[in-house]
Design an enzyme around this catalytic site. Structure first.
Site, PDB file in Angstrom:
ATOM      1  N   ARG A 195      64.469  28.534 -16.784  1.00  0.00           N
ATOM      2  CA  ARG A 195      63.215  28.972 -16.377  1.00  0.00           C
ATOM      3  C   ARG A 195      62.675  28.463 -15.352  1.00  0.00           C
ATOM      4  NH1 ARG A 195      58.506  29.172 -20.937  1.00  0.00           N
ATOM      5  NH2 ARG A 195      58.236  27.222 -20.427  1.00  0.00           N
TER       6      ARG A 195
ATOM      7  N   ARG B  88      48.058  22.732 -31.414  1.00  0.00           N
ATOM      8  CA  ARG B  88      49.142  21.736 -31.140  1.00  0.00           C
ATOM      9  C   ARG B  88      49.032  20.445 -31.737  1.00  0.00           C
ATOM     10  NH1 ARG B  88      50.986  24.392 -25.893  1.00  0.00           N
ATOM     11  NH2 ARG B  88      53.153  23.689 -25.403  1.00  0.00           N
TER      12      ARG B  88
HETATM   13  P1  ADP Z   1      55.241  25.483 -23.317  1.00  0.00           P
HETATM   14  O1  ADP Z   1      54.971  26.023 -24.612  1.00  0.00           O
HETATM   15  O2  ADP Z   1      56.548  26.168 -22.794  1.00  0.00           O
HETATM   16  O3  ADP Z   1      55.547  24.077 -23.314  1.00  0.00           O
HETATM   17  P2  ADP Z   1      52.677  26.148 -22.429  1.00  0.00           P
HETATM   18  O4  ADP Z   1      52.499  26.956 -21.252  1.00  0.00           O
HETATM   19  O5  ADP Z   1      52.451  26.446 -23.867  1.00  0.00           O
HETATM   20  O6  ADP Z   1      54.237  25.775 -22.520  1.00  0.00           O
HETATM   21  O7  ADP Z   1      52.018  24.606 -22.159  1.00  0.00           O
HETATM   22  C1  ADP Z   1      52.296  23.696 -21.088  1.00  0.00           C
HETATM   23  C2  ADP Z   1      51.312  22.658 -20.928  1.00  0.00           C
HETATM   24  O8  ADP Z   1      50.059  22.789 -21.093  1.00  0.00           O
HETATM   25  C3  ADP Z   1      51.771  21.658 -22.184  1.00  0.00           C
HETATM   26  O9  ADP Z   1      52.857  21.146 -22.080  1.00  0.00           O
HETATM   27  C4  ADP Z   1      50.521  20.979 -22.254  1.00  0.00           C
HETATM   28  O10 ADP Z   1      50.471  19.872 -21.350  1.00  0.00           O
HETATM   29  C5  ADP Z   1      49.379  22.146 -21.900  1.00  0.00           C
HETATM   30  N1  ADP Z   1      48.944  22.494 -23.211  1.00  0.00           N
HETATM   31  C6  ADP Z   1      49.151  24.012 -23.522  1.00  0.00           C
HETATM   32  N2  ADP Z   1      48.277  24.085 -24.786  1.00  0.00           N
HETATM   33  C7  ADP Z   1      48.005  22.939 -25.088  1.00  0.00           C
HETATM   34  C8  ADP Z   1      47.274  22.423 -26.415  1.00  0.00           C
HETATM   35  N3  ADP Z   1      46.911  23.251 -27.332  1.00  0.00           N
HETATM   36  N4  ADP Z   1      46.937  21.131 -26.435  1.00  0.00           N
HETATM   37  C9  ADP Z   1      47.079  20.199 -25.536  1.00  0.00           C
HETATM   38  N5  ADP Z   1      47.749  20.753 -24.341  1.00  0.00           N
HETATM   39  C10 ADP Z   1      48.173  21.849 -24.157  1.00  0.00           C
END
Ligand code: ADP
Length: 251
Positions: free
Chosen positions: A128, A89
């Site tokens: 959701r 990300r």
């Molecule tokens: P969505 O894509 O619907 O926002 P996710 O389940 O992928 O949901 O992520 C939820 C939260 O988890 C993000 O908003 C962030 O706070 C955290 N998160 C997930 N993946 C990462 C990542 N690769 N780096 C940093 N934070 C992450």
């Protein structure tokens, strides 16, 4: 090894499509969001740390996230490949991933991005939020922050992989099946997938030939066995000529 990244803004359907893709391509699904939520619900140290950021719609620090991802890959055992959902990300996460894969003599096969307009994302996330129980899906301000973080910090990851020509955008609006087909079209185009498909087809053909040979052999052996059971063919006795009775009369 197939290492796919399913990429896109929050609410674009990454998790739903990833679940379908792992089934079709027999890959291991790694969702960093799910891993954080798992830690959160188990109240681990990592979960407590992540909660501070997740609740605000911010990213969890790279160091923590990268370590969690590596640990998960390393403890996954022998698999055909991975589908990474929600990771990388940030550019730092992308670089760390490339380095990590290189150390395992692998690389990212392809990044597929689900392209969905902002308005649709907000609607989907609020919808959701009614049932998901996710705190970050309820508040419109937090949702907006997640979209902003995606645009400013996460979207550059697409360009990072696009330079190597292994990143594509897929239109993420439509029925689940339609979007899934679009993704499969892109994934089937990968050389490694074509090769795996060819190998699987050859294996199936070999197995079919072997069973055909077996059943043929079985048929001939049962034929032979039934012949043996019946014993040698006896000559059928010819009916005796009536002459003998005539001779008897003469006597
Ligand atoms: P969505 O894509 O619907 O926002 P996710 O389940 O992928 O949901 O992520 C939820 C939260 O988890 C993000 O908003 C962030 O706070 C955290 N998160 C997930 N993946 C990462 C990542 N690769 N780096 C940093 N934070 C992450």
């Amino acid at each position: 090894m197939i290492n796919l990244i399913i990429f896109g803004p929050p609410g674009s359907g990454k998790g739903t499509q990833a679940a379908k893709l792992v089934k079709k391509y027999k890959l291991q699904h790694i969702s960093t969001g799910d891993l954080f939520r798992y830690n959160l619900s188990n109240n681990t140290k990592l979960g407590k740390e992540a909660k501070k950021y997740m609740d605000k719609g911010e990213l969890v620090p790279d160091k923590v996230t990268i370590k969690m991802l590596k640990d998960k890959v390393e403890s996954s055992g022998k698999v055909a490949g991975f589908i990474l959902d929600g990771f990388p990300r940030t550019i730092a996460q992308s670089k760390a991933l490339d380095k990590f894969l290189k150390s395992r003599k692998q690389s990212v096969s392809k990044l597929v991005m689900l392209d969905v307009p902002d308005e649709e994302l907000k609607e989907r996330l609020l919808e959701r939020g009614k049932t998901s129980g996710r705190a970050d899906d309820v508040n419109p301000k937090i949702i907006q922050n997640r979209i902003d973080v995606y645009k400013n910090t996460t979207y550059p990851v697409f360009n990072y992989y696009f330079k190597d020509r292994n990143a594509v955008k897929v239109w993420g609006v439509g029925s689940l099946e339609t979007v899934f087909k679009r993704l499969c079209f892109e994934i089937n185009d990968l050389e490694v997938v074509k090769k795996t498909k060819k190998l699987a087809a050859a294996k199936r053909a070999r197995a079919k030939k072997a069973t055909e040979k077996k059943s043929k052999a079985k048929k001939t052996s049962t034929k032979k066995a039934s012949k043996k059971k019946a014993g040698p063919k006896l000559k059928t006795a010819k009916p005796r000529k009536k002459t003998s009775s005539k001779r008897a009369k003469k006597k």
